[in-house]
Design a protein around this motif. Structure first.
Motif, PDB file in Angstrom:
ATOM      1  N   THR A 155       0.837  -1.197   0.000  1.00 29.93           N
ATOM      2  CA  THR A 155       0.000   0.000   0.000  1.00 29.93           C
ATOM      3  C   THR A 155       0.873   1.248   0.000  1.00 29.93           C
ATOM      4  N   HIS A 163      -4.732   1.308   0.722  1.00 27.76           N
ATOM      5  CA  HIS A 163      -4.786   0.615   2.009  1.00 27.76           C
ATOM      6  C   HIS A 163      -6.238   0.441   2.468  1.00 27.76           C
ATOM      7  N   ASN A 179      -0.809  -5.791   5.649  1.00 26.82           N
ATOM      8  CA  ASN A 179      -0.567  -4.488   5.042  1.00 26.82           C
ATOM      9  C   ASN A 179       0.931  -4.186   5.081  1.00 26.82           C
ATOM     10  N   PRO A 181       3.033  -1.134   4.220  1.00 29.36           N
ATOM     11  CA  PRO A 181       2.933   0.267   3.814  1.00 29.36           C
ATOM     12  C   PRO A 181       4.243   0.833   3.270  1.00 29.36           C
TER      13      PRO A 181
END
Length: 321
Positions: A155, A163, A179, A181
């Motif tokens: 993301t 996200h 996730n 990031p």
């Protein structure tokens, strides 16, 4: 005293009208609260160039990145509401940051005058070489249920459109991925193509070139209908997942208190810019949809988006980076 008050009010109204009629008489700064080169920056530059031609004054871009757009938005919220400072931003500034950042220095519903949502684009679920579980959304969902907290999703950062789309996808399918990031879409895309992560929900306009080049495989789009750019790729609902209809969008706003006449001139100018025959085909060609709604429609849309993403964020327990 009453006569003086009426006279003063009349002079103020006349001055405001004159300012609106002559506007702009000097350069207008467009603050983009993200780094150069991204979707929002590109939209800001397209709009700025067309407004400069229309109004005969420069509309320079000032990139002010940081805190998922909050730094630039705060700067705009504190500027004079005279039409000489504008904000072009994606949805994070308008409907996501209030739910993630406890020390937010601006309120998007109280400190900004909304002008128009310029464009929007769906996200697309894309797979890289590290993808697991199969070639369809149903295969992925089945694999994730059998292997919870294993499948990685790149993301652009906590609270980004991609996200939030991933979190919504997990909530609607009863699954949970990991996730991963990044500080922006470009590094997330690079690691997806490099095999460091398995999947990602990316803005269609940002990855259409990679999909066409065979570096990513498109599995489903988050629009209500199929994208004309990817006619063979199903929507999420067609792929068996309901309620994952998501568009990333770019919009224009100004400091609260912008005179209505100036707001209307700007809104008309932006709508004209994105519908320009030299601009519109290029936007459509990379997956954008033209919106150009009214300030009133933007306010209603903002309220709906604020409520929607609050539910997703609260359910997932998302916090800012």
């Amino acid at each position: 005293m009453k006569f003086k008050y009426i006279l003063a009010a009349g002079l103020l109204a006349a001055t405001t009208f004159a300012q609106a009629a002559d506007y702009p008489t000097r350069p207008v700064t467009i603050v983009v609260p993200f780094p150069p080169g991204g979707s929002t920056d590109n939209i800001g530059r397209i709009i700025g160039a067309k407004l400069a031609t229309k109004f005969g004054q420069p509309f320079p871009i000032e990139n002010k990145p940081g805190a998922t757009g909050a730094i630039g938005a705060t700067q705009v919220s504190r500027a004079a509401p005279d039409g000489y400072t504008l904000l072009v931003s994606s949805l994070s500034v308008f409907v996501v940051n209030p739910h993630l950042q406890k020390s937010l220095q601006y309120d998007p519903t109280k400190d900004l005058d909304l002008i128009t949502v310029a464009v929007q684009a769906p996200n697309v679920l894309v797979a890289g070489p590290a993808a697991k579980g199969g070639d369809t959304v149903a295969d992925i969902v089945k694999y994730m249920k059998q292997h919870p907290d294993e499948v990685t999703f790149a993301t652009s950062g906590n609270g980004s459109s991609d996200h939030l789309t991933a979190e919504l996808f997990w909530q609607e399918t009863g699954t949970k991925g990991v996730n991963v990031p990044y500080k922006g879409g470009a590094p997330a895309q690079a690691d997806l193509m490099g095999g460091q992560v398995a999947y990602s929900f990316q803005n269609l306009n940002a990855v259409i070139g990679h999909i066409r080049g065979g570096k990513m495989k498109a599995l489903a789009v988050t629009s209500g209908k199929r994208s004309p750019l990817l006619p063979d790729v199903p929507t999420m609902e067609e792929a068996g997942v309901k309620n994952v209809v998501v568009n990333s969008w770019q919009a224009v706003a100004a400091p609260k208190g912008l005179p209505a006449d100036i707001r209307d001139k700007l809104r008309d100018g932006v709508v004209e810019a994105i519908n320009d025959p030299a601009v519109k085909p290029n936007l459509l060609g990379v997956g954008f949809e033209i919106v150009g709604n009214t300030p009133e429609e933007f306010e209603k849309f903002q309220a709906e988006e604020l409520a929607r993403w609050k539910k997703v964020i609260d359910t997932a327990g998302i916090v800012a980076n």
